[in-house]
Scaffold this motif. Structure first.
Motif, PDB file in Angstrom:
ATOM      1  N   TRP A 220       2.025   2.622  -5.259  1.00 54.25           N
ATOM      2  CA  TRP A 220       3.058   3.116  -5.144  1.00 54.25           C
ATOM      3  C   TRP A 220       3.967   1.796  -4.789  1.00 54.25           C
ATOM      4  CZ3 TRP A 220       5.179   8.449  -5.503  1.00 54.25           C
ATOM      5  CH2 TRP A 220       4.050   9.203  -5.731  1.00 54.25           C
TER       6      TRP A 220
ATOM      7  N   GLN B 237       7.825   0.339  -3.164  1.00 57.69           N
ATOM      8  CA  GLN B 237       9.125   0.332  -2.836  1.00 57.69           C
ATOM      9  C   GLN B 237       9.580   1.337  -3.259  1.00 57.69           C
ATOM     10  OE1 GLN B 237      10.571  -3.414  -1.303  1.00 57.69           O
ATOM     11  NE2 GLN B 237       9.629  -3.507   0.111  1.00 57.69           N
TER      12      GLN B 237
ATOM     13  N   HIS C 272       8.985   4.744  -2.424  1.00 62.16           N
ATOM     14  CA  HIS C 272       8.602   5.787  -3.322  1.00 62.16           C
ATOM     15  C   HIS C 272       8.151   5.751  -4.891  1.00 62.16           C
ATOM     16  CE1 HIS C 272       6.255   9.617  -2.388  1.00 62.16           C
ATOM     17  NE2 HIS C 272       6.359   9.692  -2.506  1.00 62.16           N
ATOM     18  N   ARG C 273       8.156   4.777  -5.252  1.00 65.82           N
ATOM     19  CA  ARG C 273       8.227   4.724  -6.652  1.00 65.82           C
ATOM     20  C   ARG C 273       7.093   4.956  -7.123  1.00 65.82           C
ATOM     21  NH1 ARG C 273      10.017   0.532 -10.457  1.00 65.82           N
ATOM     22  NH2 ARG C 273       9.906  -0.885  -9.249  1.00 65.82           N
ATOM     23  N   LYS C 274       6.651   5.553  -8.110  1.00 63.11           N
ATOM     24  CA  LYS C 274       5.261   5.888  -8.443  1.00 63.11           C
ATOM     25  C   LYS C 274       4.784   4.295 -10.214  1.00 63.11           C
ATOM     26  CE  LYS C 274       1.505   9.165  -9.680  1.00 63.11           C
ATOM     27  NZ  LYS C 274       1.038  10.436  -9.847  1.00 63.11           N
TER      28      LYS C 274
ATOM     29  N   ASP D 266       4.140  -0.764  -1.936  1.00 62.85           N
ATOM     30  CA  ASP D 266       5.069   0.587  -0.643  1.00 62.85           C
ATOM     31  C   ASP D 266       4.819   0.249   0.398  1.00 62.85           C
ATOM     32  OD1 ASP D 266       2.607   2.057  -0.869  1.00 62.85           O
ATOM     33  OD2 ASP D 266       3.621   4.176  -0.773  1.00 62.85           O
ATOM     34  N   ASN D 267       4.087  -0.326   1.218  1.00 58.98           N
ATOM     35  CA  ASN D 267       3.635  -0.418   2.511  1.00 58.98           C
ATOM     36  C   ASN D 267       4.745  -1.714   2.767  1.00 58.98           C
ATOM     37  OD1 ASN D 267       1.768  -1.548   1.558  1.00 58.98           O
ATOM     38  ND2 ASN D 267       0.601  -2.368   3.152  1.00 58.98           N
TER      39      ASN D 267
ATOM     40  N   GLY E 227       9.249   0.424   2.894  1.00 60.02           N
ATOM     41  CA  GLY E 227       8.457   1.242   1.752  1.00 60.02           C
ATOM     42  C   GLY E 227       8.288   3.223   2.277  1.00 60.02           C
ATOM     43  N   SER E 228       8.838   3.691   1.949  1.00 61.84           N
ATOM     44  CA  SER E 228       8.650   5.021   2.261  1.00 61.84           C
ATOM     45  C   SER E 228       6.972   5.459   2.021  1.00 61.84           C
ATOM     46  CB  SER E 228       8.866   5.931   1.112  1.00 61.84           C
ATOM     47  OG  SER E 228      10.764   5.585   0.953  1.00 61.84           O
ATOM     48  N   LYS E 229       6.716   5.758   3.183  1.00 61.42           N
ATOM     49  CA  LYS E 229       4.958   6.518   3.721  1.00 61.42           C
ATOM     50  C   LYS E 229       5.356   8.018   2.750  1.00 61.42           C
ATOM     51  CE  LYS E 229       4.000   3.302   5.610  1.00 61.42           C
ATOM     52  NZ  LYS E 229       2.690   2.001   5.528  1.00 61.42           N
TER      53      LYS E 229
END
Length: 655
Positions: free
Chosen positions: A589, A591, A593-595, A617-618, A653-655
């Motif tokens: 994933w 930043q 929340h993009r896969k 994402d982290n 980044g989203s968790k």
């Protein structure tokens, strides 16, 4: 005369039969069919000279079937059309064609509204351009590559109104402007426009004479290759034609590489570039003479550094590698270093000196040295040239680099096991090919050990920034600093380290570039006769991209780490050596929340690893813009791949 019409008719009929047999539409295309469902806007251009080769069809369907796809006539010699065409031909021969045609331009191609026969006669007479009153149809912007290139062309045309030059890849017009010391924002002086026009036309004539139009690239693409090697200080038109053709022949392999959709051959293991010495090849080699090296007749290898090793961590590592080579081969290989090769002019002089002294292999250790290395490689085709960079497309110079992302992945995992507040700092240098993969691999490794870990990204190459202060403000006591110790400084802020409560630094791990081993693997192929001059299929840019499995990359662990960490890292290292473990395997994933990819999916391709512009994402941070970089790194970034940022970059980044 009707005889001339009949000759044009035969050409048209031949073109018609060829297109029909190949399954192509045999008549002129109509613009109204091409843009039928597209949203476009009109923009008047005015009277301009239009290249005949850029006129592709008609505006409407009315006359499409009167012409073959090359604008040669198809109607019978007894038709009224043939009579009018013949009269126009006679007039053109006697007086020229004075009345401009009317045409629409769409995506750099022209479609005739009025004047189809004038175009046909001009093409038959071999005239290069016609005068046209042009209206441009501008499409909406999109992410399509051709669309992006077209809008780059529009920027170019507004400052340098030439239609002749086209490119098949993005960035061509900006590079072209740079070669003429211009840009795409300010109107070019008329003398610069004329210089470019005459240079390009002279090059195009010679390039086509040598068969360049049979290659799968535009003449503009080839022109950029030429300009990379030969300065525009001297007009091309002033050159003797034989000199120009000789230069084009020397650059032929570079044209072939440029025409390839996949021009870079990434070599992941040393044995992939070794000559096959088994079976019949072994028998053939017995009758093929090759140099024999000894202490009396050594292999001579030169190294070229931008600056002295004592002021550069990067060059210090290569100098250790050079010293290893000297000691390892005990006189069979002799080396020489050239310091302070900081400009193209100095580097050229040093390479010329080394060539005069009989050096057979030459290594330049920075991507900013690539352009001059490439020019020298074409000038000295019998010398083996290398440049320490990655993903640059050229055939005359082999490039070499390490899969450092593998080491950063292991260090990220270690960091994930040792962080106290889930916060880890990461100091990156500058955004060149491969650097983003290292950042992401570290972040993925950390998240595998600690799913709550956050990586705070800083850049040492950004203007007016203080990464130490940033890490302090982010409350990160654990950080990944520079890869190397700077020789003339005593700082211990390198590798993975912790800032302890008493202010001291505790080093936990650092990456190892074993340049001595790397150079040994390359040189051994020359000494033992397994060097392959053409290991890739066709003309390819060879890039050695070796890693942990070749033992040129590793991670050194500190005694401060517990034995359990040693054990885990060793298991992971062995899995990576057997290619059973890779940070870019499986679900990822980015930043926002993009896969990027799903669970259980294979590793992303090497090309995607090298050119990625997304951040995991982290990661807290973003890629720098080019204008934010300090001047001394701008050239390295421009040569080794300035990376465009995604819209999502820079967001938490989203968790």
């Amino acid at each position: 005369m009707i005889d001339d019409y009949n000759r044009a008719l035969r050409i048209g009929q031949r073109t018609f039969r060829r297109d029909a047999s190949w399954g192509r539409y045999p008549y002129l295309p109509a613009l109204e069919d091409i843009v039928l469902t597209q949203d476009t806007s009109e923009e008047p251009v005015g009277l301009i000279e239009v290249p005949i080769e850029n006129i592709k069809g008609t505006k409407t369907k009315g006359r499409t079937e009167a012409f073959a796809s090359d604008f040669m006539p198809l109607l019978s010699a007894g038709s009224e059309f043939a009579t009018k065409w013949s009269k126009l031909y006679d007039s053109a021969v006697e007086e020229g064609i004075r009345e401009p045609i009317k045409a629409y331009e769409y995506m750099r191609s022209f479609y005739v509204l009025e004047g189809n026969k004038r175009v046909s006669v001009s093409a038959f007479l071999g005239i290069d351009t016609v005068l046209a009153d042009v209206i441009r149809l501008v499409p909406k912007r999109s992410e399509d590559t051709d669309n992006k290139i077209y809008f780059e062309f529009l920027d170019f045309y507004r400052v340098c109104p030439l239609y002749d030059i086209s490119f098949s890849k993005e960035g061509g017009y900006l590079r072209l402007a740079g070669y003429y010391n211009q840009d795409l924002k300010n109107k070019w002086p008329q003398e610069k426009i004329e210089d470019l026009r005459t240079d390009y036309n002279s090059f195009r004539k010679a390039f086509k004479k040598e068969g360049g139009d049979r290659l799968d690239l535009t003449t503009g693409d080839a022109f950029l290759v030429y300009l990379r090697f030969y300065s525009t200080d001297k007009s091309i038109i002033s050159l003797n034609e034989n000199v120009l053709i000789s230069r084009i022949r020397k650059l032929w392999d570079e044209f072939l590489v440029t025409s390839d959709d996949d021009p870079v051959e990434l070599v992941e293991h040393p044995e992939e570039v070794k000559k096959d010495t088994s079976g019949m090849n072994a028998i053939v080699s017995l009758f093929t003479s090759r140099p024999s090296y000894s202490a009396d007749k050594p292999l001579k290898v030169a190294f070229f550094y931008e600056k002295p090793a004592n002021v550069s961590q990067w060059i210090y590592g290569h100098e250790l590698g050079r010293n290893y080579v000297e000691a390892h081969y005990k006189g069979v290989v002799v080396t020489r270093k050239y310091d302070d090769c900081a400009t193209d002019e100095i580097l050229r002089q040093r390479i010329d000196e080394a060539a005069e002294d009989g050096f057979q292999m030459m290594f330049t250790v920075s991507p900013v040295q690539m352009n001059e290395t490439l020019k020298s490689a074409v000038h000295f085709p019998d010398i083996k040239f290398f440049n320490c960079s990655v993903n640059l497309s050229q055939s005359a110079v082999r490039t070499y680099y390490g899969r450092m992302y593998e080491a950063k992945f292991l260090m990220g995992f270690i960091a994930g096991t040792r962080n106290r507040g889930h916060r880890i700092g990461y100091l990156a240098n500058y955004p060149i090919y491969g650097a983003i993969a290292e950042i992401n691999a570290f972040a993925i490794g950390a998240s595998m050990a600690d799913p709550e870990s956050e990586i705070y990204l800083a850049w040492s190459s950004v203007k007016d920034s203080d990464w130490r202060e940033y890490f302090h403000d982010c409350d990160t006591d654990l950080a990944l600093g520079p890869d190397f110790i700077k020789p003339d400084e005593a700082s211990r802020e390198f590798g993975l380290y912790r800032l302890t409560d008493d202010g001291s630094i505790e080093n936990l791990a650092f990456p190892l570039w074993d340049w001595g081993k790397y150079y040994q693997l390359i040189i051994d192929q020359v000494l033992d006769g397994t060097w392959d001059d053409n290991p890739a299929q066709g003309a390819k840019a060879l890039n050695y991209w070796w890693g942990i499995s070749s033992q040129v990359i590793d991670v050194i662990l500190s005694p401060h780490l517990p034995y359990q960490t040693y054990k885990l890292v060793d298991i992971m290292r062995q899995a990576m050596q057997r290619e059973l473990l890779n940070p870019f395997y499986g679900e990822i994933w980015a930043q926002g929340h993009r896969k990027i990819k799903g669970f259980g999916t294979p590793k992303i391709s090497n090309e995607e690893i090298l050119t990625m512009t997304w951040l995991n994402d982290n990661i807290i941070g973003s890629l720098p813009k080019e204008h934010d970089l300090v001047p001394e790194v701008e050239k390295a970034v421009s040569v080794s791949g300035t990376l465009e940022t995604d819209d999502s970059l820079g967001k938490k980044g989203s968790k």
